[in-house]
Design a protein around this motif. Structure first.
Motif, PDB file in Angstrom:
ATOM      1  N   SER A 211       7.842  -0.211  -3.987  1.00  0.00           N
ATOM      2  CA  SER A 211       6.712   0.555  -3.499  1.00  0.00           C
ATOM      3  C   SER A 211       5.623  -0.281  -2.827  1.00  0.00           C
ATOM      4  N   HIS A 212       4.887  -1.017  -3.601  1.00  0.00           N
ATOM      5  CA  HIS A 212       3.813  -1.794  -2.978  1.00  0.00           C
ATOM      6  C   HIS A 212       3.444  -3.007  -3.840  1.00  0.00           C
TER       7      HIS A 212
ATOM      8  N   THR B  69       0.078  -5.468  -4.856  1.00  0.00           N
ATOM      9  CA  THR B  69      -1.377  -5.668  -4.808  1.00  0.00           C
ATOM     10  C   THR B  69      -1.698  -7.082  -5.274  1.00  0.00           C
TER      11      THR B  69
ATOM     12  N   GLU C  11       3.182  -5.692  -8.668  1.00  0.00           N
ATOM     13  CA  GLU C  11       4.248  -5.169  -7.809  1.00  0.00           C
ATOM     14  C   GLU C  11       4.907  -3.964  -8.472  1.00  0.00           C
TER      15      GLU C  11
ATOM     16  N   GLY D 290       5.058   7.340  -2.858  1.00  0.00           N
ATOM     17  CA  GLY D 290       3.660   6.947  -3.041  1.00  0.00           C
ATOM     18  C   GLY D 290       3.125   7.072  -4.449  1.00  0.00           C
TER      19      GLY D 290
ATOM     20  N   CYS E 274       3.525   5.215  -6.785  1.00  0.00           N
ATOM     21  CA  CYS E 274       3.227   3.879  -7.307  1.00  0.00           C
ATOM     22  C   CYS E 274       1.734   3.588  -7.351  1.00  0.00           C
ATOM     23  N   LYS E 275       0.995   4.152  -6.414  1.00  0.00           N
ATOM     24  CA  LYS E 275      -0.440   3.856  -6.341  1.00  0.00           C
ATOM     25  C   LYS E 275      -1.151   4.301  -7.622  1.00  0.00           C
TER      26      LYS E 275
ATOM     27  N   VAL F 197      -3.571  -4.934  -0.613  1.00  0.00           N
ATOM     28  CA  VAL F 197      -2.433  -4.068  -0.929  1.00  0.00           C
ATOM     29  C   VAL F 197      -1.447  -4.100   0.231  1.00  0.00           C
ATOM     30  N   THR F 198      -0.200  -4.420  -0.093  1.00  0.00           N
ATOM     31  CA  THR F 198       0.851  -4.437   0.918  1.00  0.00           C
ATOM     32  C   THR F 198       1.890  -3.385   0.551  1.00  0.00           C
ATOM     33  N   ASP F 199       2.039  -2.383   1.382  1.00  0.00           N
ATOM     34  CA  ASP F 199       3.028  -1.344   1.111  1.00  0.00           C
ATOM     35  C   ASP F 199       4.419  -1.836   1.483  1.00  0.00           C
ATOM     36  N   LYS F 200       5.390  -1.439   0.674  1.00  0.00           N
ATOM     37  CA  LYS F 200       6.775  -1.758   1.003  1.00  0.00           C
ATOM     38  C   LYS F 200       7.386  -0.538   1.677  1.00  0.00           C
TER      39      LYS F 200
ATOM     40  N   MET G  47       8.165   2.797  -0.102  1.00  0.00           N
ATOM     41  CA  MET G  47       7.125   3.704  -0.576  1.00  0.00           C
ATOM     42  C   MET G  47       7.131   5.009   0.204  1.00  0.00           C
TER      43      MET G  47
END
Lengths: 153, 65
Positions: A2-3, A5, B17, B24, B26-27, B45-48, B51
């Motif tokens: 997902s992401h 941070t 991570e 989304g 995950c946020k 914040v780096t989105d993969k 996501m």
């Protein structure tokens, strides 16, 4: 997946976590408003960001380590959330009662890195457990980075 | 299983991570950790790509930026 941070500055917001971190290094938290240091700013180093000369030596609470006279203060910094560790790294008096900042620095790391790595680990675990996550593992790699694996239901 | 990996470097700086989350979500999952560990404006914040994949396997119609 997902992401990711990345957090660049970690303020101290979890007193239980910093207490655990200090204990892991053999020290204790002391409720006091002034920490032990050289006692005055001599101007050989820049003041920490957001601090004035008169702020030095003042804290919300402190950490004391056996055999070391100087202490770590956990202090508010203007414009920032939480507390930040402050300590004086000057002096190598080995009597345990003099100017021995070098011993304190060795104990908690340059820029308090050893202490803050332990704090972040405890704070992350506390936050994860509060959120209902499962701590599945904790490892330290060859470079000294700590990895926490958390399970989310 | 959805997991979160927290890597803490030798200065105490964490990288969080999220793994296995879709759409989304995950946020929200990493927010408690980010709130506990970060200060003001100190997050990158780096989105993969994953996501943006919807739970059904398709591409989400709105991207979480």
């Amino acid at each position: 997946m997902s992401h990711v941070t990345a957090i660049r500055t970690v303020p101290i917001k979890d007193k239980a976590a910093i207490t655990s971190a200090v204990k892991e290094l053999g020290g204790e938290i002391i409720e006091k408003k002034e920490y032990k240091w050289y006692g005055r700013h001599v101007g050989d180093y820049a003041l920490p960001k957001g601090m004035k000369k008169e702020d030095l030596g003042k804290c919300e609470f402190a950490a004391k380590f056996p055999g070391i006279n100087y202490e770590v203060g956990f202090s508010k910094v203007e414009g920032e959330e939480g507390l930040f560790p402050l300590f004086d790294f000057w002096g190598s008096d080995s009597s345990g009662s003099g100017h021995d900042g070098k011993y304190l620095q060795k104990k908690i790391g340059d820029d308090a890195g050893i202490l803050m790595q332990k704090y972040s680990t405890h704070a992350a675990i506390n936050a994860a457990l509060s959120a209902g996550y499962m701590v599945m593992g904790q490892t330290t790699d060859a470079k000294g980075n700590v990895h926490l694996e958390l399970g989310v239901m | 299983m959805k997991t979160i990996t927290v890597t803490i470097d030798k200065q105490g700086k964490p990288t969080i991570e999220a793994n296995g989350f879709l759409n989304g979500s995950c946020k929200a999952a990493t927010k408690p950790l980010e709130d506990a560990l970060s200060g003001k404006d100190e997050k990158i914040v780096t989105d993969k790509p994953e996501m943006f994949i919807a739970q059904s396997g398709g591409v989400a119609d709105s991207m979480h930026l």
